[in-house]
Design an enzyme around this catalytic site. Sequence first.
Site, PDB file in Angstrom:
ATOM      1  N   ASP A 216       0.865  -1.201   0.000  1.00  0.00           N
ATOM      2  CA  ASP A 216       0.000   0.000   0.000  1.00  0.00           C
ATOM      3  C   ASP A 216       0.886   1.230   0.000  1.00  0.00           C
ATOM      4  O   ASP A 216       2.090   1.139   0.181  1.00  0.00           O
ATOM      5  CB  ASP A 216      -0.864  -0.002   1.269  1.00  0.00           C
ATOM      6  CG  ASP A 216       0.003  -0.120   2.521  1.00  0.00           C
ATOM      7  OD1 ASP A 216       0.208  -1.247   2.979  1.00  0.00           O
ATOM      8  OD2 ASP A 216       0.521   0.913   2.998  1.00  0.00           O
ATOM      9  N   ASP A 218       0.557   3.673   2.272  1.00  0.00           N
ATOM     10  CA  ASP A 218       0.308   4.278   3.577  1.00  0.00           C
ATOM     11  C   ASP A 218      -0.769   5.359   3.417  1.00  0.00           C
ATOM     12  O   ASP A 218      -1.784   5.083   2.766  1.00  0.00           O
ATOM     13  CB  ASP A 218       1.617   4.797   4.192  1.00  0.00           C
ATOM     14  CG  ASP A 218       1.493   4.942   5.702  1.00  0.00           C
ATOM     15  OD1 ASP A 218       0.884   4.066   6.327  1.00  0.00           O
ATOM     16  OD2 ASP A 218       1.991   5.939   6.257  1.00  0.00           O
TER      17      ASP A 218
HETATM   18  N1  ADE Z   1       2.433  -2.921   6.849  1.00  0.00           N
HETATM   19  C1  ADE Z   1       1.880  -2.905   5.638  1.00  0.00           C
HETATM   20  N2  ADE Z   1       1.499  -1.646   5.282  1.00  0.00           N
HETATM   21  C2  ADE Z   1       1.838  -0.850   6.332  1.00  0.00           C
HETATM   22  C3  ADE Z   1       1.721   0.536   6.582  1.00  0.00           C
HETATM   23  N3  ADE Z   1       1.191   1.367   5.697  1.00  0.00           N
HETATM   24  N4  ADE Z   1       2.185   1.003   7.780  1.00  0.00           N
HETATM   25  C4  ADE Z   1       2.737   0.158   8.680  1.00  0.00           C
HETATM   26  N5  ADE Z   1       2.865  -1.150   8.492  1.00  0.00           N
HETATM   27  C5  ADE Z   1       2.431  -1.662   7.334  1.00  0.00           C
END
Ligand code: ADE
Length: 279
Positions: A216, A218
């Site tokens: 992703d 974030d």
């Molecule tokens: N693991 C997978 N995506 C994450 C994110 N955006 N922030 C923290 N840990 C994660």
Amino acid sequence: DLPTTFDRPVHIAVIGGTGLYKLDGFTPIARVNPETPWGVPSAPILILEHGGVPVAFLARHGVNHEHTPHEIPARANIAALRHIGVRSIVAFSAVGSLQEEIKPQDFVVPDQVIDRTKGIRPFTFFEHGLVGHIPFGDPYDAKLAAVVKKCAAGMGLTLHEKGTAICMEGPQFSTRAESNLYRSWGGSVISMSLLPEAKLAREAEIALQVICMATDYDCWRNTGEDVDVAMVMKTMQANGENARRLVGSVLDELCKEENRDVVLAKHYEGASKGAVLFC
Ligand code: ADE
């Protein structure tokens, strides 16, 4: 059904993260669950065989993902692996991307990490009168990293050859302000579970390299699509096969006789006087 003891040393281990709970193509030959002074590992350790070479597999979050990041028994995990003979760990982790060019499904081999955990997780073997300070300027093992990069070449994957990982406490994802702060620090990817694992491995004189897969972006991008668990799992499912292929190919390579010195990680021997604990 599998034997619960194994009497040969196992030098290589894989720690699987979110979405990587098992490895295909390797024959399970034992399942061990060593009790350490720090308790039992996240899950029983599966011993797999590959061309006559035993390899350990440990599910970091437990077989059914029952350990939230700050509750992972990292000291038991590292101590148990060291106890069965492990000297090299290839860890895998699903991460958020903090950079436009690191797209979901891309792989990243970080060479740096910034610790944003809060000291809630037990993070050292050195305490109660056992004093030790291990060098950690280069938190990941360059020799293992070289093997990972070599294996990824020609596999049709996008792999970023270096980067700075942020390890945050969680279990909540970051605020947008935090996400932007980490970007301003030069962070490439963000995770909740890379530490203290890497620190403990170095204290135990074990070489470790993590392979990250971005799931992703974030929340810094302001696209109205902030990270949530469904997004992480969806990307993991879409690209899980590639993650398993990459880890499988790295193991193939590490099992070769020519890589014995890399695996035995003699360069860390004596790095930590506390290693006497694990003998
Ligand atoms: N693991 C997978 N995506 C994450 C994110 N955006 N922030 C923290 N840990 C994660």
